[in-house]
Design a protein around this motif. Structure first.
Motif, mmCIF file in Angstrom:
data_model
loop_
_atom_site.group_PDB
_atom_site.id
_atom_site.type_symbol
_atom_site.label_atom_id
_atom_site.label_comp_id
_atom_site.label_asym_id
_atom_site.label_seq_id
_atom_site.Cartn_x
_atom_site.Cartn_y
_atom_site.Cartn_z
ATOM 1 N N ALA A 78 0.899 -1.460 -0.120
ATOM 2 C CA ALA A 78 -0.611 -0.002 0.324
ATOM 3 C C ALA A 78 0.605 1.339 0.041
ATOM 4 N N PRO A 79 1.714 1.777 -1.254
ATOM 5 C CA PRO A 79 2.151 2.981 -1.053
ATOM 6 C C PRO A 79 1.361 3.870 -0.847
ATOM 7 N N ARG A 80 0.057 4.156 -1.036
ATOM 8 C CA ARG A 80 -0.050 5.256 0.120
ATOM 9 C C ARG A 80 0.151 5.612 0.869
ATOM 10 N N PHE A 81 0.431 4.257 1.768
ATOM 11 C CA PHE A 81 1.191 5.045 2.917
ATOM 12 C C PHE A 81 2.254 5.028 3.425
ATOM 13 N N PHE A 82 3.329 5.744 2.701
ATOM 14 C CA PHE A 82 4.151 6.522 1.501
ATOM 15 C C PHE A 82 4.332 7.991 1.824
ATOM 16 N N ARG A 83 2.593 8.296 2.142
ATOM 17 C CA ARG A 83 2.438 10.268 2.132
ATOM 18 C C ARG A 83 1.753 10.301 3.350
ATOM 19 N N GLY A 84 1.866 11.763 4.201
ATOM 20 C CA GLY A 84 1.536 11.915 5.227
ATOM 21 C C GLY A 84 1.348 11.711 6.595
ATOM 22 N N PRO A 85 0.961 11.547 7.744
ATOM 23 C CA PRO A 85 1.308 11.087 9.171
ATOM 24 C C PRO A 85 1.148 9.545 9.074
ATOM 25 N N GLY A 86 2.297 8.831 9.694
ATOM 26 C CA GLY A 86 1.960 7.110 10.220
ATOM 27 C C GLY A 86 0.915 7.378 10.417
ATOM 28 N N ALA A 87 0.508 6.115 9.738
ATOM 29 C CA ALA A 87 -0.654 5.312 10.357
ATOM 30 C C ALA A 87 -0.566 3.557 10.200
ATOM 31 N N LYS A 88 -1.183 2.742 11.050
ATOM 32 C CA LYS A 88 -0.624 1.612 11.693
ATOM 33 C C LYS A 88 -2.347 1.434 10.731
ATOM 34 N N ARG A 89 -2.265 0.443 9.426
ATOM 35 C CA ARG A 89 -2.852 -0.364 8.233
ATOM 36 C C ARG A 89 -3.192 -1.801 9.137
ATOM 37 N N GLY A 90 -4.188 -1.774 9.162
ATOM 38 C CA GLY A 90 -5.285 -3.202 9.606
ATOM 39 C C GLY A 90 -4.936 -4.051 8.725
ATOM 40 N N GLY A 91 -4.988 -5.749 8.921
ATOM 41 C CA GLY A 91 -4.935 -6.870 8.199
ATOM 42 C C GLY A 91 -3.256 -7.243 8.325
ATOM 43 N N LYS A 92 -3.743 -8.597 8.570
ATOM 44 C CA LYS A 92 -2.774 -9.752 8.509
ATOM 45 C C LYS A 92 -1.772 -9.755 7.428
#
Length: 179
Positions: A78-92
């Motif tokens: 999920a490269p969208r997580f490279f932008r903006g403040p750090g956030a946790k990603r759901g799922g295993k």
């Protein structure tokens, strides 16, 4: 003859053990909840321009963005997580993508998380802050660092790795290199 500095290790301490430290201990909160100047030590902090290991020319705003963005969940990153403040990603996650190869969590910590976090320490954190920690350690001051995580063992795949443990290893290595 110059006096050889006394070396005192920096110590990772789980957040629940902070109250049990010896009197006079210096304790630093390295989490995103910390006050300045310590909050930028958090992997959630937006620094910008953080290189993504295994992805030439790609950068992230945060260390956490790299970690979450490269997680392989349901076969996708999920490269969208490279932008903006750090956030946790759901799922295993089934692993992390490093280059074109999916690797397990322990190897991902070695190849992705630790190098990314150390890059931020060397390139985005105020050098005077890092130097202060190292100078204090070399002067014999024992410093304790904690964050919201309690796992200091990068080889324990069952718990998230506390970044304060990575910070402590980095600082101790720098102290040892200094002599």
């Amino acid at each position: 003859m110059p006096r050889t500095p006394v070396f005192a290790r920096c110590v990772f301490v789980p957040r629940y053990h902070v109250e049990n430290l010896p009197a006079g201990s210096v304790v630093y909160d390295a989490s995103s909840y910390a006050d300045p100047p310590y909050c930028p030590l958090s992997p959630m902090w937006v620094h910008g321009g953080v290189p993504v290991p295994g992805a030439a020319g790609v950068s992230s705003d945060t260390v956490e963005g790299v970690w979450q963005g490269l997680k392989v969940i349901r076969g996708k990153i999920a490269p969208r997580f490279f932008r903006g403040p750090g956030a946790k990603r759901g799922g295993k996650p089934s692993g992390h993508l490093f280059g074109r190869k999916e690797i397990g969590v322990v190897e991902a910590r070695r190849q992705i998380y630790v190098p990314t976090y150390e890059w931020v320490l060397e390139n985005r954190i105020d050098p005077d802050l890092i130097r202060g920690f190292i100078d204090a350690a070399c002067a014999g001051v024992v410093q304790h660092f904690h964050d919201v995580g309690d796992n200091g063992d990068p080889n324990d795949p069952d718990q998230p790795l506390a970044h304060a443990a990575v910070l402590v290893r980095y600082l101790n290595r720098r102290c040892a290199e200094r002599g």
